[in-house]
Design a protein around this motif. Structure first.
Motif, PDB file in Angstrom:
ATOM      1  N   THR A 173       0.856  -1.181   0.000  1.00  0.00           N
ATOM      2  CA  THR A 173       0.000   0.000   0.000  1.00  0.00           C
ATOM      3  C   THR A 173       0.890   1.227   0.000  1.00  0.00           C
ATOM      4  N   ALA A 174       0.757   2.029  -1.028  1.00  0.00           N
ATOM      5  CA  ALA A 174       1.713   3.106  -1.268  1.00  0.00           C
ATOM      6  C   ALA A 174       1.534   4.304  -0.352  1.00  0.00           C
ATOM      7  N   VAL A 175       0.378   4.408   0.280  1.00  0.00           N
ATOM      8  CA  VAL A 175       0.116   5.547   1.146  1.00  0.00           C
ATOM      9  C   VAL A 175      -0.515   5.058   2.436  1.00  0.00           C
ATOM     10  N   MET A 176      -0.432   5.863   3.458  1.00  0.00           N
ATOM     11  CA  MET A 176      -1.132   5.570   4.698  1.00  0.00           C
ATOM     12  C   MET A 176      -2.568   6.060   4.560  1.00  0.00           C
ATOM     13  N   GLY A 221      -8.401   5.313  -2.502  1.00  0.00           N
ATOM     14  CA  GLY A 221      -8.956   6.470  -3.205  1.00  0.00           C
ATOM     15  C   GLY A 221      -7.982   7.026  -4.222  1.00  0.00           C
ATOM     16  N   GLN A 222      -8.530   7.761  -5.190  1.00  0.00           N
ATOM     17  CA  GLN A 222      -7.691   8.408  -6.198  1.00  0.00           C
ATOM     18  C   GLN A 222      -6.907   9.558  -5.573  1.00  0.00           C
ATOM     19  N   ARG A 223      -5.719   9.806  -6.120  1.00  0.00           N
ATOM     20  CA  ARG A 223      -4.899  10.906  -5.623  1.00  0.00           C
ATOM     21  C   ARG A 223      -4.251  11.627  -6.794  1.00  0.00           C
ATOM     22  N   VAL A 236       5.989  -7.744  -6.327  1.00  0.00           N
ATOM     23  CA  VAL A 236       5.387  -6.717  -5.475  1.00  0.00           C
ATOM     24  C   VAL A 236       4.447  -5.865  -6.320  1.00  0.00           C
ATOM     25  N   GLY A 237       3.201  -5.777  -5.885  1.00  0.00           N
ATOM     26  CA  GLY A 237       2.240  -4.896  -6.527  1.00  0.00           C
ATOM     27  C   GLY A 237       1.997  -3.677  -5.670  1.00  0.00           C
ATOM     28  N   VAL A 238       1.869  -2.519  -6.303  1.00  0.00           N
ATOM     29  CA  VAL A 238       1.657  -1.276  -5.562  1.00  0.00           C
ATOM     30  C   VAL A 238       0.258  -0.751  -5.846  1.00  0.00           C
ATOM     31  N   GLY A 239      -0.480  -0.465  -4.786  1.00  0.00           N
ATOM     32  CA  GLY A 239      -1.829   0.047  -4.933  1.00  0.00           C
ATOM     33  C   GLY A 239      -2.104   1.219  -4.012  1.00  0.00           C
ATOM     34  N   LEU A 240      -3.251   1.790  -4.183  1.00  0.00           N
ATOM     35  CA  LEU A 240      -3.787   2.952  -3.476  1.00  0.00           C
ATOM     36  C   LEU A 240      -3.328   4.258  -4.127  1.00  0.00           C
ATOM     37  N   GLY A 241      -4.194   4.821  -4.943  1.00  0.00           N
ATOM     38  CA  GLY A 241      -3.954   6.159  -5.452  1.00  0.00           C
ATOM     39  C   GLY A 241      -3.802   6.317  -6.946  1.00  0.00           C
TER      40      GLY A 241
END
Length: 264
Positions: A175-178, A182-184, A206-211
């Protein structure tokens, strides 16, 4: 090797990241969600996360919460989720379920794992289940050939990263953000460092999600991760559309933009 493992072996051999797309089952309806996911696959999604709508989605932002609420109000149940998974897997793409742990326990871990495997599902993403508490799922998933996809965050210690990477299979969800989904406007500056820390303890994908919400952001993430995970932006295509056809058209456009960005 699992279907997810096969996918990442192929994308690594092609020197590219995989595009992972999320959509809740039953949103806007069961049949409509099947058509929407097919649209995503036709336009470049490599791996599908089918969301299991849940009444207390503590990690989900307002977009995914709204979609899940629509699905629940329409009467979507776990059996409907398996129907969507089966239809998606039949398209030839690895298909995993994103679910909070409570619905799995309520159905029964062994029954859930068996039912998921029976329809062609490849594994589970469990945002609120940590490996330390997952002995029953670890056993059931191995018995049914399912992947165990756990989450890590920028706040995870090196010890936690190593433990999670050892327990995970398929890929690790970074998870790329705390905070909630949601979109960023910008991708997280913490993401590259989190992936680098994981690389020091594992060679698993490794997959990166969030945003991520557009091709430019997808390209940024694809430069350092094995997979770019997109959820809220895809769901928003359907939420904002006046009708299903408009929603599918928007979904196709965004998916192509994401895939094109990643392949630049």
């Amino acid at each position: 090797m699992s279907a997810v493992g096969d996918l990442f072996a192929r994308t690594r051999s092609e020197n590219r990241a995989a595009l992972v797309g999320y959509l809740p089952a039953g949103f806007p309806s069961v049949d409509a969600s099947i058509r929407a996911i097919a649209t995503m696959v036709e336009n470049g999604v490599d791996l599908v996360e089918v969301g299991l709508p849940y009444s207390d989605p503590v990690m989900d932002g307002p977009t995914i919460q709204a979609a899940a609420e629509t699905a629940l109000q329409a009467g979507t149940r776990v059996d409907d989720v398996f129907e969507v998974v089966g239809a998606t897997a039949a398209l030839g793409v690895p298909t995993v379920v994103m679910t909070y742990w409570n619905p799995v326990e309520r159905r029964g871990v062994d029954r859930f794992a068996g039912d998921l495997a029976a329809v062609g599902g490849a594994g589970l993403i469990t945002p609120d289940l940590i490996p330390d508490e997952a002995a029953e799922w670890d056993r059931a998933s191995r018995e049914n050939g399912l992947d165990r996809i756990y989450l890590v965050a920028p706040s995870s210690t090196d010890e936690r990263l190593e433990l999670t990477a050892e327990a995970a299979s398929g890929f690790i969800y970074a998870t790329a953000v705390m905070g909630v989904t949601g979109q960023r406007e910008q991708t997280s500056s913490l993401a590259p460092e989190l992936v680098a820390r994981l690389r020091r303890v594992t060679d698993k994908p490794v997959g990166v999600g969030l945003g991520v919400s557009n091709g430019r952001q997808a390209a940024e993430v694809a430069a350092f991760a094995d997979a770019v995970i997109v959820g809220s932006a895809l769901v928003r295509c359907l939420l904002d559309a006046p009708d299903e056809q408009a929603g599918l058209a928007a979904l196709a456009t965004l998916t192509r933009d994401l895939r094109t960005g990643m392949e630049r």
